[in-house]
Design a protein around this motif. Sequence first.
Motif, PDB file in Angstrom:
ATOM      1  N   VAL A   1       0.868  -1.266  -0.127  1.00 35.53           N
ATOM      2  CA  VAL A   1      -0.175  -0.050   0.135  1.00 35.53           C
ATOM      3  C   VAL A   1       0.901   1.295  -0.201  1.00 35.53           C
ATOM      4  O   VAL A   1       0.593   2.228  -0.836  1.00 35.53           O
ATOM      5  CB  VAL A   1      -0.764   0.095   1.356  1.00 35.53           C
ATOM      6  CG1 VAL A   1      -1.779   1.164   1.482  1.00 35.53           C
ATOM      7  CG2 VAL A   1      -1.955  -1.246   1.251  1.00 35.53           C
TER       8      VAL A   1
ATOM      9  N   HIS B   1      -3.456   2.972   4.832  1.00 35.76           N
ATOM     10  CA  HIS B   1      -2.013   2.796   5.215  1.00 35.76           C
ATOM     11  C   HIS B   1      -1.849   3.139   6.905  1.00 35.76           C
ATOM     12  O   HIS B   1      -1.368   2.322   7.775  1.00 35.76           O
ATOM     13  CB  HIS B   1      -1.147   4.024   4.412  1.00 35.76           C
ATOM     14  CG  HIS B   1       0.274   3.453   4.515  1.00 35.76           C
ATOM     15  ND1 HIS B   1       0.882   2.298   4.368  1.00 35.76           N
ATOM     16  CD2 HIS B   1       1.568   4.148   5.038  1.00 35.76           C
ATOM     17  CE1 HIS B   1       2.140   1.962   4.316  1.00 35.76           C
ATOM     18  NE2 HIS B   1       2.637   3.442   4.833  1.00 35.76           N
TER      19      HIS B   1
ATOM     20  N   LEU C   1      -6.131   5.598  -0.149  1.00 28.46           N
ATOM     21  CA  LEU C   1      -4.812   4.768   0.138  1.00 28.46           C
ATOM     22  C   LEU C   1      -4.158   5.316   1.626  1.00 28.46           C
ATOM     23  O   LEU C   1      -3.558   4.265   2.341  1.00 28.46           O
ATOM     24  CB  LEU C   1      -4.179   4.647  -0.959  1.00 28.46           C
ATOM     25  CG  LEU C   1      -4.369   3.927  -2.196  1.00 28.46           C
ATOM     26  CD1 LEU C   1      -3.523   3.906  -3.291  1.00 28.46           C
ATOM     27  CD2 LEU C   1      -4.789   2.388  -1.833  1.00 28.46           C
TER      28      LEU C   1
END
Length: 380
Positions: free
Chosen positions: A331, A348, A344
């Motif tokens: 990621v 994370h 994203l």
Amino acid sequence: MPDTATPARTTAAELDLRPAAFTSPWGRVLRVFAWLSFLTETIIIGTGGAVRLTGSGLGCSEWPLCTPESLVPILADQGIHGAIEFGNRLMTGVVGVIALVVVLLVLHLTDGSRSVFRALRYAAGGIVAAAAAFALVTLTGLPVPAFPVASAVLLLAVIAAAIHTTRRTSARRDLLVLAWVVFAGVMAQALVGGITVLTGLNPFIVGFHYTSSLLLVCVTAAFLVRLYAAPGPRERAVPTWFMILSHVTGLALAVTILFGVLTTGSGPHSGDQDVLRHGFDATVLAHVHSWPGYILAALVLALTIAAWALRLPPRKWLVVLVLAIAVQVGVGVWQARAGLPPLLVGIHMVLASLSAATYTVVVLKLKRPAADEVSTPSAG
């Protein structure tokens, strides 16, 4: 050194994992709320990330009110940003209530209703003291916000209650300490969240706010491990070199998370379009952040291979940690190449907390209950 080549050894403590109180209906209720505490602590990292990544950090311009005139957001004026920020504040309340229930349940199971009433008396005293502090600051016109002062007084009352009840309790003091740490931590986090708003989303305070939330996820994970573990003294269950390497891995994890927080604090997601970052070069920090990340991945892989070769107790959780770190690396690379899309970045952030929680479990599995060996009951 304990004999790690015979993992099937059964100890007296392992045959009787918990006192009768913890296998009672109230004990089962505690397990439910302990899991809820872990889940909500993880979820609030996601909702807090949503506040920042959608630019809603100042969706509510005041604290504890949302606006100078209203506790809740006025959608006509603040729109979706106010709703997102206020939703995160409501989530803090949910997390706090669950943490309080866990504290009261542990007190009831370890020391009976007397400890519960004792803690509630502290709570009542803390509320009265906080109200008095609020009135004093307001009436005297001191140049400090009244509500943060009142919140700090209430937090001190919680800490006093934690110290008093823990000293009077001998049974499962480990659980009580962890439960109080979570509850006091949630209250402190609410105060830090308010300071974050009042300081206009200072990036260092925002980073501290996230890191503290991550640590609370680790503490709730530790509580779950200890809740299901045998009580009493513990002994080392792995070779000395393995324990040292495990703690070195923890240091690599901490450094990776630290540089991750600094990288995010230098990037485009400040929480509000008018908030300035702290001036570090995000591109350079992104590379620096990756170095301890790759070292961490190598260390975890080495620990996993060694644990399975020697059949050490943490081996299954190390597999989970390997998978979590692998996904994190994937990621991280993806978000860097895609220009840090908010979704994203949020994933994370949450995965970092789950990786840290998994590492916490691994560390706790480095030891086992210390007891004389007994014969394992035959099946059937």
